[in-house]
Scaffold this motif. Sequence first.
Motif, PDB file in Angstrom:
ATOM      1  N   ALA A 102       0.846  -1.192   0.000  1.00  0.00           N
ATOM      2  CA  ALA A 102       0.000   0.000   0.000  1.00  0.00           C
ATOM      3  C   ALA A 102       0.887   1.250   0.000  1.00  0.00           C
ATOM      4  N   LEU A 103       1.926   1.215   0.831  1.00  0.00           N
ATOM      5  CA  LEU A 103       2.800   2.375   0.950  1.00  0.00           C
ATOM      6  C   LEU A 103       3.459   2.712  -0.384  1.00  0.00           C
ATOM      7  N   HIS A 104       4.002   1.685  -1.058  1.00  0.00           N
ATOM      8  CA  HIS A 104       4.668   1.958  -2.338  1.00  0.00           C
ATOM      9  C   HIS A 104       3.676   2.429  -3.388  1.00  0.00           C
ATOM     10  N   ASN A 105       2.471   1.882  -3.371  1.00  0.00           N
ATOM     11  CA  ASN A 105       1.440   2.340  -4.302  1.00  0.00           C
ATOM     12  C   ASN A 105       1.159   3.826  -4.114  1.00  0.00           C
ATOM     13  N   VAL A 106       1.100   4.237  -2.855  1.00  0.00           N
ATOM     14  CA  VAL A 106       0.799   5.644  -2.586  1.00  0.00           C
ATOM     15  C   VAL A 106       2.004   6.530  -2.930  1.00  0.00           C
ATOM     16  N   GLU A 107       3.200   5.964  -2.809  1.00  0.00           N
ATOM     17  CA  GLU A 107       4.412   6.742  -3.116  1.00  0.00           C
ATOM     18  C   GLU A 107       4.596   7.008  -4.609  1.00  0.00           C
ATOM     19  N   LEU A 108       3.927   6.182  -5.421  1.00  0.00           N
ATOM     20  CA  LEU A 108       4.195   6.199  -6.860  1.00  0.00           C
ATOM     21  C   LEU A 108       4.157   7.592  -7.505  1.00  0.00           C
ATOM     22  N   PRO A 109       3.090   8.402  -7.279  1.00  0.00           N
ATOM     23  CA  PRO A 109       3.089   9.732  -7.911  1.00  0.00           C
ATOM     24  C   PRO A 109       4.279  10.579  -7.463  1.00  0.00           C
ATOM     25  N   LEU A 110       4.726  10.367  -6.215  1.00  0.00           N
ATOM     26  CA  LEU A 110       5.853  11.147  -5.695  1.00  0.00           C
ATOM     27  C   LEU A 110       7.162  10.730  -6.353  1.00  0.00           C
ATOM     28  N   ILE A 111       7.241   9.431  -6.700  1.00  0.00           N
ATOM     29  CA  ILE A 111       8.443   8.966  -7.405  1.00  0.00           C
ATOM     30  C   ILE A 111       8.571   9.710  -8.727  1.00  0.00           C
ATOM     31  N   TYR A 112       7.415   9.845  -9.426  1.00  0.00           N
ATOM     32  CA  TYR A 112       7.473  10.496 -10.731  1.00  0.00           C
ATOM     33  C   TYR A 112       7.661  12.001 -10.627  1.00  0.00           C
ATOM     34  N   SER A 113       7.380  12.583  -9.441  1.00  0.00           N
ATOM     35  CA  SER A 113       7.661  14.013  -9.334  1.00  0.00           C
ATOM     36  C   SER A 113       9.020  14.260  -8.699  1.00  0.00           C
ATOM     37  N   GLY A 114       9.764  13.188  -8.438  1.00  0.00           N
ATOM     38  CA  GLY A 114      11.149  13.345  -7.999  1.00  0.00           C
ATOM     39  C   GLY A 114      11.319  13.767  -6.547  1.00  0.00           C
ATOM     40  N   VAL A 115      10.356  13.413  -5.709  1.00  0.00           N
ATOM     41  CA  VAL A 115      10.471  13.735  -4.281  1.00  0.00           C
ATOM     42  C   VAL A 115      11.471  12.765  -3.636  1.00  0.00           C
ATOM     43  N   THR A 116      12.225  13.256  -2.668  1.00  0.00           N
ATOM     44  CA  THR A 116      13.222  12.381  -2.041  1.00  0.00           C
ATOM     45  C   THR A 116      12.540  11.242  -1.276  1.00  0.00           C
ATOM     46  N   ALA A 117      13.262  10.148  -1.129  1.00  0.00           N
ATOM     47  CA  ALA A 117      12.712   8.939  -0.514  1.00  0.00           C
ATOM     48  C   ALA A 117      12.155   9.228   0.873  1.00  0.00           C
ATOM     49  N   GLN A 118      12.873  10.023   1.626  1.00  0.00           N
ATOM     50  CA  GLN A 118      12.473  10.363   2.994  1.00  0.00           C
ATOM     51  C   GLN A 118      11.112  11.064   3.009  1.00  0.00           C
ATOM     52  N   GLN A 119      11.011  12.134   2.198  1.00  0.00           N
ATOM     53  CA  GLN A 119       9.759  12.907   2.113  1.00  0.00           C
ATOM     54  C   GLN A 119       8.621  12.060   1.582  1.00  0.00           C
ATOM     55  N   ARG A 120       8.979  11.222   0.598  1.00  0.00           N
ATOM     56  CA  ARG A 120       7.994  10.368  -0.043  1.00  0.00           C
ATOM     57  C   ARG A 120       7.304   9.491   0.993  1.00  0.00           C
ATOM     58  N   ARG A 121       8.128   8.905   1.821  1.00  0.00           N
ATOM     59  CA  ARG A 121       7.624   7.993   2.825  1.00  0.00           C
ATOM     60  C   ARG A 121       6.719   8.716   3.816  1.00  0.00           C
ATOM     61  N   GLU A 122       7.189   9.876   4.261  1.00  0.00           N
ATOM     62  CA  GLU A 122       6.394  10.648   5.215  1.00  0.00           C
ATOM     63  C   GLU A 122       5.034  11.012   4.637  1.00  0.00           C
ATOM     64  N   LYS A 123       5.049  11.558   3.403  1.00  0.00           N
ATOM     65  CA  LYS A 123       3.796  12.011   2.800  1.00  0.00           C
ATOM     66  C   LYS A 123       2.849  10.838   2.547  1.00  0.00           C
ATOM     67  N   ALA A 124       3.425   9.720   2.095  1.00  0.00           N
ATOM     68  CA  ALA A 124       2.588   8.561   1.789  1.00  0.00           C
ATOM     69  C   ALA A 124       1.962   8.009   3.075  1.00  0.00           C
ATOM     70  N   GLU A 125       2.749   7.995   4.143  1.00  0.00           N
ATOM     71  CA  GLU A 125       2.225   7.507   5.414  1.00  0.00           C
ATOM     72  C   GLU A 125       1.091   8.414   5.903  1.00  0.00           C
ATOM     73  N   GLN A 126       1.335   9.705   5.762  1.00  0.00           N
ATOM     74  CA  GLN A 126       0.316  10.690   6.140  1.00  0.00           C
ATOM     75  C   GLN A 126      -0.988  10.441   5.380  1.00  0.00           C
ATOM     76  N   ALA A 127      -0.866  10.275   4.076  1.00  0.00           N
ATOM     77  CA  ALA A 127      -2.052  10.088   3.246  1.00  0.00           C
ATOM     78  C   ALA A 127      -2.801   8.818   3.650  1.00  0.00           C
ATOM     79  N   LEU A 128      -2.037   7.753   3.924  1.00  0.00           N
ATOM     80  CA  LEU A 128      -2.682   6.499   4.319  1.00  0.00           C
ATOM     81  C   LEU A 128      -3.391   6.644   5.665  1.00  0.00           C
ATOM     82  N   VAL A 129      -2.749   7.365   6.590  1.00  0.00           N
ATOM     83  CA  VAL A 129      -3.390   7.599   7.887  1.00  0.00           C
ATOM     84  C   VAL A 129      -4.683   8.381   7.693  1.00  0.00           C
ATOM     85  N   SER A 130      -4.643   9.364   6.789  1.00  0.00           N
ATOM     86  CA  SER A 130      -5.819  10.219   6.604  1.00  0.00           C
ATOM     87  C   SER A 130      -7.002   9.456   6.014  1.00  0.00           C
TER      88      SER A 130
END
Lengths: 236, 408
Positions: A102-130
């Motif tokens: 689930a986490l990697h699925n949510v990270e996918l758009p961030l991968i394509y926008s070039g967000v760093t791995a650290q930020q990607r993880r934080e944002k994806a976790e946030q979105a999943l929590v929400s």
Amino acid sequence: MPLIHIKDVVKTYDMGAELVHALSGVSLDIEENEYVAIMGPSGSGKSTLMNVIGCLDTPTSGLYEFTDQNVGDLDDNELAEIRNRKIGFVFQTFNLLPRSTALHNVELPLIYSGVTAQQRREKAEQALVSVGLGDRMTHKPNELSGGQRQRVAIARALVNDPSIILADEPTGNLDSKTGIEIMQLLVDLHEKGNTIILVTHEEDIAAHAHRIIRLFDGKIASDEVVAEPLIYAKAE
Amino acid sequence: MLRLHDFKEGIRIALTAIGANKMRSVLTTLGIVIGVVVVTLMATVIEGLGGALDKSISSLGTDVYYLSKWDWFGGEWWKARNRKDVTVEQAERLRDKFQLAEAVVPVASTWQRTMKYKNRSVKGNVNGTDPTYEITSGVVPEDGRFFNLYESNSGRPVCVIGYDVAKNLFEREDPIGKTIKISGYSYRVIGVFEKEGDFLGTSMFSKDTQAFIPLPNFLKIFGTNRSIDIHVKMWEGVDKESAKEEMIGAFREIRGVPPGEENDFGVNTQDFLKQVFDGVVSTIGIVGFLITSLSLLVGGVGIMNIMFVSVKERTKEIGTRKALGAKRRSILFQFLIEAATICMMGGLLGLAISWPLSLIIDEVLPSSMPLWVVGLSLSISIAVGLISGIVPAYTAAKMNPVDALRYE
């Protein structure tokens, strides 16, 4: 300026023997933080309109301005960039990557926008929590229920803070109880200030929206504000 | 331009995809595996042959001409058969007449003679020669010594034996001073040559299995009715070509060849080994190249096919990725990396197979798999992946997202 400005948009498909007019002169504006349902029977052009609004396709003629940009002028890569940063898609069939968590699925758009791995993880976790999936991050789609899968997809749509969320029959593959939960989630997102465009052919799904645009034969048949949008949580 | 996150995601996707289709991926790489195995083993064998050649050349002695009734390499044996024998007397006349040589050595040989010590026996060539043989041979006795002029001229029953003869007849005993029987006659062992090793898997040119006895003794035992070889080594510093011409001229005169007629003897050099070697190497090279290119071609087509399948299977995924903002470039790299990864795994598999095989080759033909071949094979594998992946990857990259999303 409206968020979405569509003027006299025509979309024609060349099917070899004949030309199919999927949209024949559609004009509409959508403002920020609207909750719009686009309805119509199959073949009415609602999917085509959604593809145009979602920058997956460009109009044959007419004007489409999205956040003040003329989409007709953009090339493939620029369209991809708009989809990446400004549009969150929610599909009827979820369209999750089956072998990713689930986490990697949510990270996918961030991968394509070039967000760093650290930020990607934080944002994806946030979105999943929400979306209420804080405890399902490392699950793969086949370990999740239909409703949970759609929540992952919604988290994925949210993760880049898009200008609009474009949901194409989001409850089409869900039972009615789970469908209601998903609709409730969309209502909550709307209340938090998101702009939501819902494509559906079901009246009771469209009833959640604040404005319903009905298409018929590639034209807008009606465009009305809903006096009292349906809110299940409050009704119960 | 390949961005790092594209690359990482590409690797991740490739590994996931390969992991989900293990069997398919392995079968697909078969062509690459065969190609890599052939190319690495080929290089190993060629390197082994190179090593064997160097050793054999040094065993023949450098810059030595071998005058003989026969041509070693090429020539027309049916003409050579009718030539007059090369005799010891001719060798002596050449030695007197030709002053540019450090040594002119008569060597008479007989094949496959039995050598016995106690109840052990071996077969090998027996040569009759004189002490100057040490100058032309390029090797020295490891134990003991070569026979001296006195022993040689008087035809004493002494012998110098090759490494293998000594090992097989004497095992752990010290051969020096012992008496062996050669074709039934007794000889005292006074020297053992150092080990030379085989050439191309045969000991034909190696002194390891041979024995050397004084020439007069040889002629007495095995008869004078034979053609001998004359080994000629020039002095250091003389011009090789003109010395060779002069030697040929002198020998023609001794043999009474009229002017204008071709030589009635062979002028052989160790170059023939080089020719054999080059012939063998180019044959191995051509065959290996054909097999390698063919299997890489088949492998490449297989990879292309499987990549088309992979693209087709994942049309919807491609649509989803595009909807989420993947650019053409990202999709292109995704599939290119997948193809390259599959091929690289094929390359690694090939190396895993050819490595133990190269150890087996090493047993027969001392060699080791050169490191550059390992690098080359992996590079070729990756290149094959990239080349055969480009069309499927491009197909994926230019997909219309709407159609791709709708694909079931």
